[in-house]
Enzyme design. Structure first.
Site, PDB file in Angstrom:
ATOM      1  N   LYS A   1      -6.280   2.602  -2.382  1.00  0.00           N
ATOM      2  CA  LYS A   1      -5.278   2.110  -1.436  1.00  0.00           C
ATOM      3  C   LYS A   1      -5.874   2.022  -0.029  1.00  0.00           C
ATOM      4  O   LYS A   1      -5.635   1.056   0.703  1.00  0.00           O
ATOM      5  CB  LYS A   1      -4.050   3.010  -1.442  1.00  0.00           C
ATOM      6  CG  LYS A   1      -3.186   2.908  -2.694  1.00  0.00           C
ATOM      7  CD  LYS A   1      -2.557   1.527  -2.822  1.00  0.00           C
ATOM      8  CE  LYS A   1      -1.571   1.462  -3.991  1.00  0.00           C
ATOM      9  NZ  LYS A   1      -1.003   0.095  -4.144  1.00  0.00           N
TER      10      LYS A   1
ATOM     11  N   TYR B   1      -5.907   7.582  -6.250  1.00  0.00           N
ATOM     12  CA  TYR B   1      -4.854   6.654  -5.854  1.00  0.00           C
ATOM     13  C   TYR B   1      -5.045   6.343  -4.377  1.00  0.00           C
ATOM     14  O   TYR B   1      -5.019   5.187  -3.957  1.00  0.00           O
ATOM     15  CB  TYR B   1      -3.470   7.258  -6.102  1.00  0.00           C
ATOM     16  CG  TYR B   1      -2.329   6.348  -5.716  1.00  0.00           C
ATOM     17  CD1 TYR B   1      -2.014   5.239  -6.503  1.00  0.00           C
ATOM     18  CD2 TYR B   1      -1.569   6.590  -4.579  1.00  0.00           C
ATOM     19  CE1 TYR B   1      -0.958   4.407  -6.164  1.00  0.00           C
ATOM     20  CE2 TYR B   1      -0.514   5.756  -4.224  1.00  0.00           C
ATOM     21  CZ  TYR B   1      -0.212   4.665  -5.020  1.00  0.00           C
ATOM     22  OH  TYR B   1       0.817   3.838  -4.673  1.00  0.00           O
TER      23      TYR B   1
ATOM     24  N   SER C   1       0.837  -1.181   0.000  1.00  0.00           N
ATOM     25  CA  SER C   1       0.000   0.000   0.000  1.00  0.00           C
ATOM     26  C   SER C   1       0.882   1.244   0.000  1.00  0.00           C
ATOM     27  O   SER C   1       2.061   1.189  -0.344  1.00  0.00           O
ATOM     28  CB  SER C   1      -0.927  -0.035   1.218  1.00  0.00           C
ATOM     29  OG  SER C   1      -1.825   1.050   1.211  1.00  0.00           O
TER      30      SER C   1
END
Length: 310
Positions: free
Chosen positions: A157, A153, A139
């Site tokens: 994650k 993004y 991650s």
């Protein structure tokens, strides 16, 4: 070899470059077997002959595909099972929420969140039957610390992090461990391979604090030697130690599931966690005021105490 470092079979997604390649080589050089997933394995094999030279084998794997689960299960049959799966494949999408199209957002979620789920569903039946396995998520610190123009993004994650946390509880009875690595900035091609909003950055944001922050980050990115302190090889080496319980990971509690990798991650997590705790502490009176009068118990929150007994 020590008990914790017996040879294991690893499956690493996104293994053709960056952190995935570094993890693959670290695992191989520690004596493990590695199935290295890549969208174009023939290209990857030519670019990185050291993977096969060290005993690894390439697997054609595109986590965007809905056939990923079946591909994984077939690979596991051929390999006789897998002990460690590393969900690493992913990419960075740059753009504000207002500027990004829904298709662009969906594409990011498909790779960065649904991709890991497809892989996990491929390995779980085998791991559960054997009552053994480790599921690793590579991650980002930006799953914890928000970054402007990086929501698509950060969001997948963060969702992947919670997926790992839930799986850790669901799979504990089957002796399957989850590990989440919230990594800082590493010297890879992640920014060079990033995708931009097709609409660009609108003028309103360009002239705001968003544009200023992106300009600052852009200048930092031009000097990765100085401003991207993370060494991919060291990340790979430390991850193998965390999985095996060796090296710097010796002595850690056996079921530790969250790790910060890199000084950047430490710095930004300190800020994010402090801000969150400060907000929660300041608003406790508001929180308790929303319960029924005379109700002083914690109700279903007792599940928190139960789940911590692992």
């Amino acid at each position: 070899m020590a008990e914790a470092s017996k040879p294991k079979t690893w499956l690493v997604t996104g293994a053709s470059q960056g952190l995935g390649l570094a993890i693959t080589l670290s695992a191989l050089r520690t004596g493990h077997k590695v199935i290295a997933g890549a969208r174009k394995p023939e290209v990857a094999a030519k670019a990185h002959p050291e993977v096969e030279a060290e005993g690894g084998r390439w697997l054609q794997l595109d986590v965007d595909s809905k056939n990923t689960t079946e591909v994984i299960r077939k690979a596991l049959e051929d390999a006789g099972g897998v002990d460690v799966v590393v969900n690493n494949a992913g990419w960075y999408l740059n753009g504000t929420i207002e500027d990004l199209t829904e298709d662009e957002m969906q594409a990011s979620m498909n790779t960065n969140f649904w991709g890991p789920i497809r892989v996990i569903k491929g390995v779980l039946p085998s791991m559960r039957a054997r009552k053994s396995g480790t599921i690793v998520a590579i991650s980002s610190i930006h799953a914890i610390y928000p970054i402007v123009s990086g929501a698509l993004y950060s969001c997948p994650k963060a969702a992947h992090d919670m997926l790992q946390a839930v799986l850790g509880h669901e799979l504990a009875s089957f002796n399957i461990r989850t590990i989440t690595i919230n990594a800082g900035l590493y010297k890879t091609d992640v920014l060079a391979n990033s995708k931009q909003a097709s609409n660009g950055l609108s003028d309103a944001y360009l002239s705001s604090s968003v544009g200023q922050l992106l300009g600052t980050f852009g200048r930092y990115a031009q000097d990765p030697e100085t401003n991207f302190p993370g060494d991919p090889k060291k990340l790979g080496d430390r991850l193998v130690e965390v999985v095996d319980g060796t090296g710097l990971a010796q002595g850690l509690k056996k079921n530790q599931s969250r790790f910060l990798f890199g000084r950047v991650a430490i710095k930004l997590s300190d800020i994010a966690v402090k801000d969150m705790l400060d907000d929660f502490e300041a608003s406790k009176d508001i929180a308790t005021s929303t319960d029924f009068d005379g109700h002083n118990g914690v109700g279903a929150a007792i599940v928190g105490d139960i789940q911590r007994i692992r």
